[in-house]
Enzyme design. Structure first.
Site: not given
Ligand code: XLS
Ligand code: NI
Ligand code: NI
Length: 441
Positions: A107, A110, A274, A302, A345
């Site tokens: 991000h 970050d 994710e 992710d 992630d």
């Molecule tokens: C949060 C998300 C975040 C995204 C990126 O739950 O997984 O980390 O991957 O903004």
């Molecule tokens: Ni994420």
């Molecule tokens: Ni997440």
């Protein structure tokens, strides 16, 4: 890959992690991730495209709602914002190259601390991405995707692109513009939108239709700007049902696909799925992957995992071979990722405070995925898995079943065919399928 350190070595005593095979007793080695091993026509590194996430690994300080930081980073000491950001980047590239991770993700906030001054934030991001570019060139590490954090600042408490106050939307626009510039400058292969606060806490004060239209408008503007600047990569939406909002508009893969179709965004956007978001939505990760793959929109993942007892996004490193093997079956059948890869992630625990813990976490994740890919490929090559699943639908391959699938029968015709009598029962053989996975692990 060359290890790239700055003037200070942050992970002293740990060298580059090498593949040593399943027989090795060295805990700081790969047992399964042999990056050049060819599986299903491609080396592991090309199938898996691992990425390190900057936020968890270099900013995540172990704090939780009950206590402050436990990870006290040596790279987070200097008073000057940019000096501190450069130290962090030195640490990041040292870690990433010691792990032989081919990609990273970030991000905007970050990389360098943001304040409230839009132009100053742009200058900071431009300066630190200049430094990142040098690091990328020295190491060969690439940017898998960039994104903007549109959820932490207090101005976003009612949403970013979906905020009921247009003035907040302008700030979201400024931030995404700068994050797109940074991504393009660093040769980022993709750009992610995770709508952390794009949703609502209560429908009583929310015009959902308007907010969703604004979100679509915002995505169009972002896409148009990036394309105008020559960005050729893929935009990803990362579905999540809730947390931090009660309801997030990008609820799950099916919801996002409907949204992209409704607002004419299917040509530029794919999904970043994710694990822990899938489970929060009441699905399995495999379900979400299959939904995305069936629409040709499986972009990236992710990687992490939830906790069976905790109902939030705990972002633990993946280690469940059964689930990962099912995952890799879907990814192999889909032919790989649409532009993306596997971004960890995931975070080490609050009480994992040794510098080596970050290495163990990534080694475990990378080895688990590599082993799952090898296992899934063996299942596809050597078992009757695909044949069995195909055979389940054999009645649609000929005769009236084939005509039905081709749209050649009407409802009356189905009725007449039913007169042939009660069908025999056919087993779904679920236990047999489950055992195939275990047989090949
Ligand atoms: C949060 C998300 C975040 C995204 C990126 O739950 O997984 O980390 O991957 O903004
Ligand atoms: Ni994420
Ligand atoms: Ni997440």
């Amino acid at each position: 890959m060359e290890v790239v350190t700055g003037t200070t070595e942050y992970f002293k005593g740990i060298g580059q992690i090498k593949f040593e095979g399943p027989g090795s007793d060295n805990p700081l080695a790969f047992r399964w991730y042999d990056e050049n091993r060819v599986v299903a026509g491609k080396p592991l590194k090309e199938w898996l495209r691992f990425a390190c996430s900057y936020w968890h690994s270099f900013n995540g300080n172990g704090s939780d709602p009950f206590g402050g930081p436990t990870h006290l980073f040596a790279w987070d000491q200097k008073a000057d914002v940019l000096d501190r950001a450069k130290d962090k980047m030195d640490a990041a590239f040292e870690f990433i190259t010691k792990m032989s991770l081919p990609f990273y993700c970030f991000h905007d906030v970050d990389l360098v601390d943001y304040g409230n001054d839009v132009a100053e934030n742009e200058r900071r991001l431009d300066a630190i991405t200049g430094y990142a570019l040098e690091k990328q060139q020295a190491s060969g590490v690439k940017l898998l995707w960039g994104t903007a954090n549109l959820f932490s600042h207090r101005r976003y408490m009612n949403g970013a692109a979906t905020n009921p106050d247009f003035r907040v939307v302008t700030h979201a626009g400024a931030q995404v513009k700068a994050a797109l510039d940074a991504t393009i400058k660093l040769g980022g292969e993709n750009y992610v939108f995770w709508g952390g606060r794009e949703g609502y806490m209560s429908l009583l004060n929310t015009n959902m239709k308007k907010e969703q239209e604004h979100l679509a408008r915002f995505l169009h503007l972002s896409r148009d700007y990036a394309r105008k600047q020559g960005f050729k990569g893929v935009f990803f939406i990362e579905p999540k049902p809730c947390e931090p909002t009660k309801h997030q508009y990008d609820y799950d893969a099916a919801t996002v696909i409907g949204f992209l179709r409704q607002y004419d965004l299917l040509n530029d956007f794919k999904l970043n799925i994710e694990v822990n978001h899938a489970t929060l939505a009441g699905h399995t990760f495999q379900h979400e992957l299959q939904v995305a793959a069936d629409t040709g929109l499986l972009g990236s993942i992710d990687a992490n995992r939830g906790d069976y007892q905790n109902g939030w996004d705990t972002d633990q490193f993946p280690n469940n071979l059964n689930e990962l093997t099912e995952t890799m079956l879907i990814i192999l059948e889909a032919g790989g990722f649409g532009g993306g890869g596997i971004n960890f992630d995931a975070k080490i625990r609050r009480n994992s405070t040794d510098p080596a813990d970050l290495f163990h976490a990534h080694i475990g994740g990378m080895d688990s995925f590599a082993r799952a890919l090898i296992t899934a490929d063996a299942i596809l090559q050597k078992s009757d898995y695909l044949e069995l699943r195909k055979a389940r639908y054999a009645s649609f391959e000929a005769g009236a079943g084939k005509d039905f699938a081709a749209g050649k029968l009407n409802l009356e015709a189905l009725r007449d065919l039913a007169l042939e009598g009660e069908p025999e029962t056919i087993s779904g053989r679920q236990e047999y399928y489950e055992n195939i996975i275990n047989r090949f692990i």
